[in-house]
Design a protein around this motif. Sequence first.
Motif, PDB file in Angstrom:
ATOM      1  N   GLN A   6       0.752  -0.926   0.173  1.00  0.00           N
ATOM      2  CA  GLN A   6       0.418  -0.111   0.355  1.00  0.00           C
ATOM      3  C   GLN A   6       0.939   1.231  -0.373  1.00  0.00           C
ATOM      4  OE1 GLN A   6      -3.028   0.423  -0.131  1.00  0.00           O
ATOM      5  NE2 GLN A   6      -3.979  -1.633  -0.433  1.00  0.00           N
ATOM      6  N   LEU A   7       2.225   1.018   0.471  1.00  0.00           N
ATOM      7  CA  LEU A   7       2.643   2.480   0.392  1.00  0.00           C
ATOM      8  C   LEU A   7       3.244   2.107  -0.079  1.00  0.00           C
ATOM      9  CD1 LEU A   7       4.900   1.585   3.885  1.00  0.00           C
ATOM     10  CD2 LEU A   7       3.755   3.491   3.169  1.00  0.00           C
ATOM     11  N   GLY A   8       3.692   2.107  -1.848  1.00  0.00           N
ATOM     12  CA  GLY A   8       3.965   1.816  -3.262  1.00  0.00           C
ATOM     13  C   GLY A   8       5.971   2.204  -2.860  1.00  0.00           C
ATOM     14  N   GLY A   9       6.134   2.892  -4.079  1.00  0.00           N
ATOM     15  CA  GLY A   9       6.788   4.072  -4.298  1.00  0.00           C
ATOM     16  C   GLY A   9       7.782   2.718  -4.931  1.00  0.00           C
ATOM     17  N   SER A  10       9.399   3.541  -5.556  1.00  0.00           N
ATOM     18  CA  SER A  10       9.587   3.363  -7.125  1.00  0.00           C
ATOM     19  C   SER A  10      11.172   2.445  -5.962  1.00  0.00           C
ATOM     20  CB  SER A  10      10.326   4.256  -7.805  1.00  0.00           C
ATOM     21  OG  SER A  10      11.367   4.999  -6.497  1.00  0.00           O
ATOM     22  N   SER A  11      11.563   1.773  -7.326  1.00  0.00           N
ATOM     23  CA  SER A  11      12.582   0.533  -7.188  1.00  0.00           C
ATOM     24  C   SER A  11      14.157   1.258  -6.187  1.00  0.00           C
ATOM     25  CB  SER A  11      12.499  -0.055  -7.648  1.00  0.00           C
ATOM     26  OG  SER A  11      13.516   0.560  -8.708  1.00  0.00           O
ATOM     27  N   GLY A  12      14.256   0.390  -5.680  1.00  0.00           N
ATOM     28  CA  GLY A  12      15.511   1.105  -4.914  1.00  0.00           C
ATOM     29  C   GLY A  12      16.910   1.639  -6.125  1.00  0.00           C
ATOM     30  N   GLN A  20      22.941  -2.716 -11.327  1.00  0.00           N
ATOM     31  CA  GLN A  20      23.344  -4.002 -11.235  1.00  0.00           C
ATOM     32  C   GLN A  20      22.553  -5.197 -10.802  1.00  0.00           C
ATOM     33  OE1 GLN A  20      27.222  -3.940 -10.910  1.00  0.00           O
ATOM     34  NE2 GLN A  20      27.658  -1.938 -11.374  1.00  0.00           N
ATOM     35  N   ALA A  21      22.146  -5.677  -9.225  1.00  0.00           N
ATOM     36  CA  ALA A  21      21.529  -6.031  -8.367  1.00  0.00           C
ATOM     37  C   ALA A  21      20.018  -6.182  -9.127  1.00  0.00           C
ATOM     38  CB  ALA A  21      21.428  -5.620  -6.994  1.00  0.00           C
ATOM     39  N   GLU A  22      19.358  -5.724  -9.237  1.00  0.00           N
ATOM     40  CA  GLU A  22      18.270  -5.532 -10.540  1.00  0.00           C
ATOM     41  C   GLU A  22      17.600  -6.787 -11.375  1.00  0.00           C
ATOM     42  OE1 GLU A  22      15.971  -2.159 -10.496  1.00  0.00           O
ATOM     43  OE2 GLU A  22      16.092  -1.821  -8.228  1.00  0.00           O
ATOM     44  N   ALA A  23      19.443  -6.489 -12.479  1.00  0.00           N
ATOM     45  CA  ALA A  23      19.377  -6.374 -13.092  1.00  0.00           C
ATOM     46  C   ALA A  23      20.279  -8.075 -13.402  1.00  0.00           C
ATOM     47  CB  ALA A  23      19.954  -5.974 -14.549  1.00  0.00           C
ATOM     48  N   ALA A  24      20.489  -8.363 -12.035  1.00  0.00           N
ATOM     49  CA  ALA A  24      21.166 -10.052 -11.671  1.00  0.00           C
ATOM     50  C   ALA A  24      20.102 -10.724 -11.467  1.00  0.00           C
ATOM     51  CB  ALA A  24      22.710  -9.728 -11.318  1.00  0.00           C
ATOM     52  N   THR A  25      20.735 -11.867 -10.785  1.00  0.00           N
ATOM     53  CA  THR A  25      20.134 -12.971  -9.874  1.00  0.00           C
ATOM     54  C   THR A  25      21.195 -14.085  -8.968  1.00  0.00           C
ATOM     55  OG1 THR A  25      20.296 -14.834 -11.751  1.00  0.00           O
ATOM     56  CG2 THR A  25      18.290 -13.524 -11.943  1.00  0.00           C
ATOM     57  N   GLY A  26      20.572 -15.091  -8.762  1.00  0.00           N
ATOM     58  CA  GLY A  26      21.193 -15.953  -7.396  1.00  0.00           C
ATOM     59  C   GLY A  26      22.057 -15.402  -6.848  1.00  0.00           C
ATOM     60  N   ASP A  27      23.906 -16.023  -7.497  1.00  0.00           N
ATOM     61  CA  ASP A  27      24.539 -15.464  -6.479  1.00  0.00           C
ATOM     62  C   ASP A  27      25.683 -14.109  -7.000  1.00  0.00           C
ATOM     63  OD1 ASP A  27      24.243 -18.084  -5.372  1.00  0.00           O
ATOM     64  OD2 ASP A  27      25.593 -19.394  -7.066  1.00  0.00           O
ATOM     65  N   GLY A  53      28.607  -3.974  -2.603  1.00  0.00           N
ATOM     66  CA  GLY A  53      28.391  -2.669  -2.134  1.00  0.00           C
ATOM     67  C   GLY A  53      28.096  -2.288  -1.580  1.00  0.00           C
ATOM     68  N   LEU A  54      27.533  -2.879  -0.176  1.00  0.00           N
ATOM     69  CA  LEU A  54      27.765  -2.941   1.395  1.00  0.00           C
ATOM     70  C   LEU A  54      29.263  -2.680   1.759  1.00  0.00           C
ATOM     71  CD1 LEU A  54      25.211  -5.750   2.405  1.00  0.00           C
ATOM     72  CD2 LEU A  54      24.861  -3.084   2.777  1.00  0.00           C
ATOM     73  N   ALA A  55      29.844  -3.279   1.249  1.00  0.00           N
ATOM     74  CA  ALA A  55      31.341  -3.108   1.517  1.00  0.00           C
ATOM     75  C   ALA A  55      32.221  -2.100   0.950  1.00  0.00           C
ATOM     76  CB  ALA A  55      32.724  -3.808   1.086  1.00  0.00           C
ATOM     77  N   LEU A  56      31.400  -0.902   0.420  1.00  0.00           N
ATOM     78  CA  LEU A  56      31.669   0.280   0.227  1.00  0.00           C
ATOM     79  C   LEU A  56      32.001   1.463   1.961  1.00  0.00           C
ATOM     80  CD1 LEU A  56      28.885   1.422  -2.730  1.00  0.00           C
ATOM     81  CD2 LEU A  56      31.304   0.872  -2.972  1.00  0.00           C
TER      82      LEU A  56
END
Lengths: 197, 191
Positions: A163-169, B74-81, B90-93
């Motif tokens: 319900q909050l919605g919003g764009s992707s990360g 990049q993460a949204e375009a990738a899958t799995g491992d 990214g978290l290590a930045l």
Amino acid sequence: MSIEDIHTTGEPASPSTERGEWGDPDTIAAELAALGELPLDAEETEAGLGEGVQATPHVQTVATLVSLAAPIEAALRQPLSELELARVYRRVVTRRPSVANSTAYPKAPRSSRSLVTALAVVAAAAAFVVIPLRGPAGLDARDPSPGLANSGLGAVTRAGLAQLGGSSGSARAQALADDYAARMAASPTDAPRGGPR
Amino acid sequence: MNRCLALSATMLGAAALLGCDPGGTDASAPRQGHSANDLDVDPDAEIIMHAVERSTPTRAGLAYIRAAADVLTQAEAATGDERIQVLRRGLALPVPANLGEAEILRLEMGTTLAETLLERPSGAPVARDLLMPMLAVERSLPLDRVTARALVTLGDATAKTGQDALAAGSYGRALRVMNRLREELVEEMER
């Protein structure tokens, strides 16, 4: 003791003992005199009053009925409690056709109807929440596992997120970078060399 | 406005669910058979939140935000491992000092990584260990949608690991965040 006395006092009299008094002509004459009544005339004497109640089946029947009814009458004289009064009142009201079938029954005000609608929505939402608690078919319905409650709670919170919605990360991070770069460009001290992306 | 109403109804239903105790157990009471994490964290603790404020722009800050945006793309375009590896990088930045926006970006990357880990059969404990320090009850959390999403993901992870009290606590905190966001949304609409 007269029949009237029995009726007014409500004492559960014993017919056999009372008959003995009533059958006494002297007692009857004394009571009549005390009440200022005329003594028994010839007709009444012929009817058997002077010879005792036992000799008159009708009078005896009435006397018996009065003595039997005395405890009931005493009970009826007890005041009704609030609950009994309410029941009687409700019964009387429901028997009044003018009230029960009235078409002019006052309708709920608009605010009350809105409240009822809101409560219905809440009840529907509660049903939506409770259904997952029952778990999938085949599980024991008496199983009070908190895991089932958590699965329902998780579903509700995910619905809230939707319900909050919003764009992707990534889109959001890109917008953040653009805004940050724009602010930096406007800042006189530390402007970026590459400009906003 | 409809969205606010729907969200309110969801909050109401969830509050009712949180109020009931189907197991007849006290969620705050420590129970036997659970890990030490259950005992370390009070699931009924009040959540501390703060508004995300924009920091003073710096070159280092801009570089970090751009790098994080690239990682998420990049993460949204990738899958799995591959997705897991990208998000770990990214978290290590290194985070520049005084960059408030980094908190949101790190939470976004961590939540996405945890969600990916949860898709794996044995990923729930890893996802839990990843998110739990980021969402510790003693920490003030940013008032943002990603915080609610992260708390829901932590609830999913702890529910999978059998830590029911923690799961309920995480879901409850997520609901509180969403409730605050809803209140802010209503205030914005009234302005």
